[in-house]
Design a protein around this motif. Sequence first.
Motif, PDB file in Angstrom:
ATOM      1  N   ASP A 118      86.572 110.180 133.545  1.00 61.40           N
ATOM      2  CA  ASP A 118      86.005 110.867 132.396  1.00 61.40           C
ATOM      3  C   ASP A 118      86.988 111.887 131.820  1.00 61.40           C
ATOM      4  OD1 ASP A 118      84.135 111.696 130.499  1.00 61.40           O
ATOM      5  OD2 ASP A 118      82.500 111.749 131.920  1.00 61.40           O
TER       6      ASP A 118
ATOM      7  N   LEU B  47      81.573 109.062 130.598  1.00 62.45           N
ATOM      8  CA  LEU B  47      82.282 109.470 129.383  1.00 62.45           C
ATOM      9  C   LEU B  47      81.586 110.609 128.645  1.00 62.45           C
ATOM     10  CD1 LEU B  47      83.368 105.943 128.067  1.00 62.45           C
ATOM     11  CD2 LEU B  47      84.482 107.417 129.761  1.00 62.45           C
TER      12      LEU B  47
ATOM     13  N   ASP C  39      80.952 110.055 138.958  1.00 61.06           N
ATOM     14  CA  ASP C  39      82.087 109.276 138.472  1.00 61.06           C
ATOM     15  C   ASP C  39      83.027 108.852 139.597  1.00 61.06           C
ATOM     16  OD1 ASP C  39      81.140 109.331 135.879  1.00 61.06           O
ATOM     17  OD2 ASP C  39      82.367 111.055 135.289  1.00 61.06           O
TER      18      ASP C  39
END
Length: 147
Positions: free
Chosen positions: A7, A27, A49
């Motif tokens: 990200d 994201l 993530d």
Amino acid sequence: DIVIALDGASDWLLDNGITPNVILGDLDSIQKIPENCTVINIADQDSNDLEKALKYCQLRGKNDVSILGAFGLRMDHVLTNFFAVSKFANSMRITMADERHCAFISPGDTVFFHNNRGSFISLFPLTTCGPILTEGLKYPLNNEILS
């Protein structure tokens, strides 16, 4: 052999002259997307993530992984990252590092530390493991099982 940015970490990499091969995550904090970079949006909010990236690596046979910056600035992120890494402890060799710390998971391997006099070495099993034999440490282990 591959740089995966999680990200918004891709922004830091780009600001420091490193272009990731892959940007992966939900994201929610990314500002810049470079050319010639694969972007994978995984909207799943049931994993962080890092866990998404480790699954990505595992599915591609990348079982020796270095994670930079995983200790972060917030304790909840550090703990969440350790929980994520623990899910892969039996199948991946994982090193986590920043400018001050290094931690690693080494499933079934013999590990040697050389010339580390005065260093702190702590063993924290993420699963039951052993027998563990150490030499040269202040508190040696003699075929101990850790859990």
